[in-house]
Design a protein around this motif. Structure first.
Motif, PDB file in Angstrom:
ATOM      1  N   GLU A  15      -4.204  -5.919  38.210  1.00  0.00           N
ATOM      2  CA  GLU A  15      -4.675  -4.601  37.788  1.00  0.00           C
ATOM      3  C   GLU A  15      -5.392  -3.862  38.905  1.00  0.00           C
ATOM      4  OE1 GLU A  15      -6.253  -5.751  33.717  1.00  0.00           O
ATOM      5  OE2 GLU A  15      -7.163  -3.818  34.155  1.00  0.00           O
ATOM      6  N   GLU A  39      -2.819 -23.673  23.098  1.00  0.00           N
ATOM      7  CA  GLU A  39      -3.600 -22.979  24.121  1.00  0.00           C
ATOM      8  C   GLU A  39      -4.168 -21.725  23.455  1.00  0.00           C
ATOM      9  OE1 GLU A  39      -2.596 -20.811  28.360  1.00  0.00           O
ATOM     10  OE2 GLU A  39      -1.265 -22.360  27.597  1.00  0.00           O
ATOM     11  N   VAL A  79     -13.991  -7.177  32.208  1.00  0.00           N
ATOM     12  CA  VAL A  79     -13.138  -8.037  33.040  1.00  0.00           C
ATOM     13  C   VAL A  79     -11.916  -7.255  33.499  1.00  0.00           C
ATOM     14  CG1 VAL A  79     -11.838  -8.932  31.065  1.00  0.00           C
ATOM     15  CG2 VAL A  79     -12.042 -10.341  33.115  1.00  0.00           C
ATOM     16  N   SER A  80     -11.347  -7.687  34.621  1.00  0.00           N
ATOM     17  CA  SER A  80     -10.090  -7.119  35.102  1.00  0.00           C
ATOM     18  C   SER A  80      -9.245  -8.268  35.636  1.00  0.00           C
ATOM     19  CB  SER A  80     -10.367  -6.077  36.193  1.00  0.00           C
ATOM     20  OG  SER A  80      -9.172  -5.421  36.589  1.00  0.00           O
ATOM     21  N   THR A  81      -8.138  -7.945  36.267  1.00  0.00           N
ATOM     22  CA  THR A  81      -7.320  -8.976  36.919  1.00  0.00           C
ATOM     23  C   THR A  81      -6.976  -8.494  38.323  1.00  0.00           C
ATOM     24  OG1 THR A  81      -5.197  -8.046  36.240  1.00  0.00           O
ATOM     25  CG2 THR A  81      -6.220  -9.632  34.725  1.00  0.00           C
ATOM     26  N   ARG A 127       3.350 -31.700  30.572  1.00  0.00           N
ATOM     27  CA  ARG A 127       1.934 -31.987  30.339  1.00  0.00           C
ATOM     28  C   ARG A 127       1.580 -31.769  28.865  1.00  0.00           C
ATOM     29  NH1 ARG A 127      -0.273 -29.860  34.682  1.00  0.00           N
ATOM     30  NH2 ARG A 127      -1.526 -31.474  35.628  1.00  0.00           N
ATOM     31  N   HIS A 128       0.961 -32.731  28.251  1.00  0.00           N
ATOM     32  CA  HIS A 128       0.642 -32.680  26.827  1.00  0.00           C
ATOM     33  C   HIS A 128      -0.797 -32.255  26.587  1.00  0.00           C
ATOM     34  CE1 HIS A 128       3.371 -34.128  23.625  1.00  0.00           C
ATOM     35  NE2 HIS A 128       4.157 -34.337  24.660  1.00  0.00           N
ATOM     36  N   TYR A 129      -1.023 -31.330  25.697  1.00  0.00           N
ATOM     37  CA  TYR A 129      -2.394 -30.930  25.371  1.00  0.00           C
ATOM     38  C   TYR A 129      -2.738 -31.235  23.920  1.00  0.00           C
ATOM     39  CZ  TYR A 129      -2.709 -28.461  29.795  1.00  0.00           C
ATOM     40  OH  TYR A 129      -2.740 -28.139  31.122  1.00  0.00           O
ATOM     41  N   ARG A 133       4.121 -30.790  23.755  1.00  0.00           N
ATOM     42  CA  ARG A 133       4.422 -29.386  24.051  1.00  0.00           C
ATOM     43  C   ARG A 133       4.227 -29.107  25.557  1.00  0.00           C
ATOM     44  NH1 ARG A 133       2.208 -27.033  19.914  1.00  0.00           N
ATOM     45  NH2 ARG A 133       3.823 -25.759  18.969  1.00  0.00           N
ATOM     46  N   HIS A 134       5.210 -28.479  26.159  1.00  0.00           N
ATOM     47  CA  HIS A 134       5.179 -28.218  27.600  1.00  0.00           C
ATOM     48  C   HIS A 134       4.734 -26.789  27.890  1.00  0.00           C
ATOM     49  CE1 HIS A 134       6.727 -31.050  30.635  1.00  0.00           C
ATOM     50  NE2 HIS A 134       6.979 -31.762  29.558  1.00  0.00           N
ATOM     51  N   TYR A 135       3.834 -26.623  28.823  1.00  0.00           N
ATOM     52  CA  TYR A 135       3.423 -25.271  29.212  1.00  0.00           C
ATOM     53  C   TYR A 135       3.777 -24.973  30.664  1.00  0.00           C
ATOM     54  CZ  TYR A 135       0.829 -24.854  24.882  1.00  0.00           C
ATOM     55  OH  TYR A 135       0.475 -24.786  23.561  1.00  0.00           O
ATOM     56  N   ARG A 174     -19.557 -18.169  29.456  1.00  0.00           N
ATOM     57  CA  ARG A 174     -20.235 -17.051  28.816  1.00  0.00           C
ATOM     58  C   ARG A 174     -20.544 -15.932  29.811  1.00  0.00           C
ATOM     59  NH1 ARG A 174     -22.038 -18.501  23.656  1.00  0.00           N
ATOM     60  NH2 ARG A 174     -20.361 -19.917  23.059  1.00  0.00           N
ATOM     61  N   ARG A 182      -9.216  -7.807  25.735  1.00  0.00           N
ATOM     62  CA  ARG A 182     -10.307  -7.142  26.417  1.00  0.00           C
ATOM     63  C   ARG A 182     -11.442  -6.815  25.457  1.00  0.00           C
ATOM     64  NH1 ARG A 182      -8.696  -5.481  31.598  1.00  0.00           N
ATOM     65  NH2 ARG A 182      -7.313  -7.188  32.128  1.00  0.00           N
ATOM     66  N   LYS A 214      -9.504 -24.757  30.979  1.00  0.00           N
ATOM     67  CA  LYS A 214      -9.484 -25.910  30.066  1.00  0.00           C
ATOM     68  C   LYS A 214     -10.724 -26.788  30.296  1.00  0.00           C
ATOM     69  CE  LYS A 214      -6.635 -29.956  29.208  1.00  0.00           C
ATOM     70  NZ  LYS A 214      -6.961 -30.240  27.801  1.00  0.00           N
ATOM     71  N   ARG A 218       1.611 -24.025  35.154  1.00  0.00           N
ATOM     72  CA  ARG A 218       0.274 -23.459  35.188  1.00  0.00           C
ATOM     73  C   ARG A 218      -0.632 -24.149  34.164  1.00  0.00           C
ATOM     74  NH1 ARG A 218      -1.228 -17.503  33.552  1.00  0.00           N
ATOM     75  NH2 ARG A 218       0.814 -17.023  34.418  1.00  0.00           N
ATOM     76  N   MET A 219      -1.820 -24.518  34.592  1.00  0.00           N
ATOM     77  CA  MET A 219      -2.762 -25.163  33.687  1.00  0.00           C
ATOM     78  C   MET A 219      -3.285 -24.167  32.663  1.00  0.00           C
ATOM     79  SD  MET A 219      -4.999 -28.098  35.453  1.00  0.00           S
ATOM     80  CE  MET A 219      -6.163 -27.697  34.180  1.00  0.00           C
ATOM     81  N   GLU A 220      -3.688 -24.673  31.541  1.00  0.00           N
ATOM     82  CA  GLU A 220      -4.387 -23.862  30.558  1.00  0.00           C
ATOM     83  C   GLU A 220      -5.628 -23.302  31.248  1.00  0.00           C
ATOM     84  OE1 GLU A 220      -6.639 -24.727  26.335  1.00  0.00           O
ATOM     85  OE2 GLU A 220      -5.082 -26.086  27.011  1.00  0.00           O
ATOM     86  N   THR A 226     -22.144 -11.735  24.552  1.00  0.00           N
ATOM     87  CA  THR A 226     -20.796 -11.213  24.344  1.00  0.00           C
ATOM     88  C   THR A 226     -19.990 -11.987  23.317  1.00  0.00           C
ATOM     89  OG1 THR A 226     -19.972 -12.552  26.175  1.00  0.00           O
ATOM     90  CG2 THR A 226     -20.638 -10.287  26.692  1.00  0.00           C
ATOM     91  N   VAL A 227     -20.295 -13.241  23.124  1.00  0.00           N
ATOM     92  CA  VAL A 227     -19.469 -14.081  22.248  1.00  0.00           C
ATOM     93  C   VAL A 227     -20.272 -15.281  21.771  1.00  0.00           C
ATOM     94  CG1 VAL A 227     -18.529 -15.454  24.158  1.00  0.00           C
ATOM     95  CG2 VAL A 227     -17.174 -15.188  22.091  1.00  0.00           C
TER      96      VAL A 227
END
Ligand SMILES: [Fe+2]
Ligand SMILES: [Fe+2]
Lengths: 242, 242
Positions: free
Chosen positions: B197, A8, B192-194, A1-3, B1-3, B16, A16, B11, B6-8, A191-192
């Motif tokens: 985690e 990224e 944020v967390s995951t 897949r090309h981005y 470029r290949h990633y 916010r 964090r 994207k 998994r998608m970015e 926040t951003v």
């Protein structure tokens, strides 16, 4: 897949944003997912334990605890972090006049794993203010030079509104429009932001230099409550009289 | 470029995180970069003007203002947003018992441009609590079901600790480990967390069901200051006696 050509953003990056509510300060943790090396930007003394716990849980090794400038509104956590995390080095701009293990200047890099922050000197709020720019320019940490829809004050600590205006226009607004901007403070729960947004909507920095200087000369802000304690302490990584 | 497969993450997404400091509530704005359609999660009455301004500056059209549940600690901004932004619809779980334009249930989608949030019912804090999961499972908005290193209380509003435990384990901990978790509240400046985690470090949800029920029965928390005003108001999109 090309981005296409743009990478990224923050690929392989642990990131964090953390908040200290008394001084409304943001602390930022950046780590490399592979090597687990990390950098902490603008840690606050009162939240060092929280930050150390998170660094340990995420399995990170803190290489550097860096300040964007010598803060007047809170005591830095860099000195205490050095005591708690073996091998951690404190860092601040050479022009800040403060002591630290690493005194950086324009163009210097703070590396962690395959990532790096590049130092851009952005004086005006203080002489030693810098903005840290992530390698791919997807993120920048602006300290008090540029806040979301605002900017740091210029009425103490070598403040100069003309220098601040030039710093923001030459060193921050020249970053890519999509670059995420993370400030040292926010007082409204934001926040951003992005370069594009601040170039359009910042109520101060979109003005002419003369208008900006006039605005900054008429803010009539109270003296920061902690300044007489915080500034001397922050000249020595927060360890003075702590 | 290949990633790889998994998608970015996120994207084409505008994202916010916004904070309301009195009730320590996070509001989340998600928008599609192309169509500019947007969704706002858990808006707070007091910060509606800030949020409307940001939505307008970013050129977004707010399609839906959605609540993760009928909050007890603040008044929702959904009703006021409907008045201020033409075409915006309020949304909440059918099981909440509250009124709104859209009453969603397990598996329903809230779409904005090419993005969508999928509803997972996660009762236990209240009967009508849900978690919104972004289409690619890179982000989930957990309301008060799961907080960072914590969880919502279960001692009022149909609270049931056993149900909450099952919700978190069946509907949130089954998401990918890297999925970013964004809660409705945080009281320690964490943003944020995951999933990974929280599965490792959540001091309550890593316990057995019996231990969890015991912990939740012994929190001895004070009654939320705003509950008698907030809950009746939130049953009608915050417009009751406002
Ligand atoms: Fe400052
Ligand atoms: Fe709640």
């Amino acid at each position: 897949r090309h981005y296409g050509v743009r990478m990224e953003p923050g690929k392989g990056l642990i990131f964090r944003q953390l908040f200290e509510s008394i001084s409304s300060t943001y602390t930022y943790l950046l780590g490399d997912k592979e090597t687990k090396e990390a950098v902490l930007i603008d840690p606050v003394l009162e939240t060092v334990d929280r930050d150390v716990k998170l660094i340990e849980e995420l399995g990170l090794t803190l290489k550097v605890a860096a300040n964007t400038h010598c803060h007047a509104d809170h005591i830095t956590g860099t000195g205490l972090l050095k005591k708690k995390l073996y091998g951690c080095k404190s860092a601040i701009s050479r022009l800040s006049g403060a002591n630290a293990d690493i005194l950086f200047s324009e163009g210097d890099h703070i590396t962690f794993g395959k990532h790096a922050l590049t130092v851009r000197e952005t004086p005006g709020h203080t002489d030693g203010c810098v903005t840290f720019v992530l390698g791919d320019q997807s993120m920048a940490f602006t300290g008090d030079a540029l806040l979301i829809r605002g900017c740091g004050r210029t009425d103490f600590q070598q403040g100069c509104s003309k220098r601040l205006y030039e710093s923001v226009h030459q060193k921050i607004f020249t970053l890519p429009g999509h670059c995420l901007l993370y400030p040292a403070h926010d007082y409204k729960g934001q926040t951003v932001s992005t370069v594009e947004e601040e170039k359009k909507f910042n109520p101060r920095l979109t003005k002419t230099l003369d208008e900006f200087v006039h605005i900054m000369a008429n803010l009539n802000l109270p003296k920061p409550a902690q300044i007489d304690i915080a500034v001397p302490a922050n000249l020595v990584c927060g360890l003075h009289e702590v």
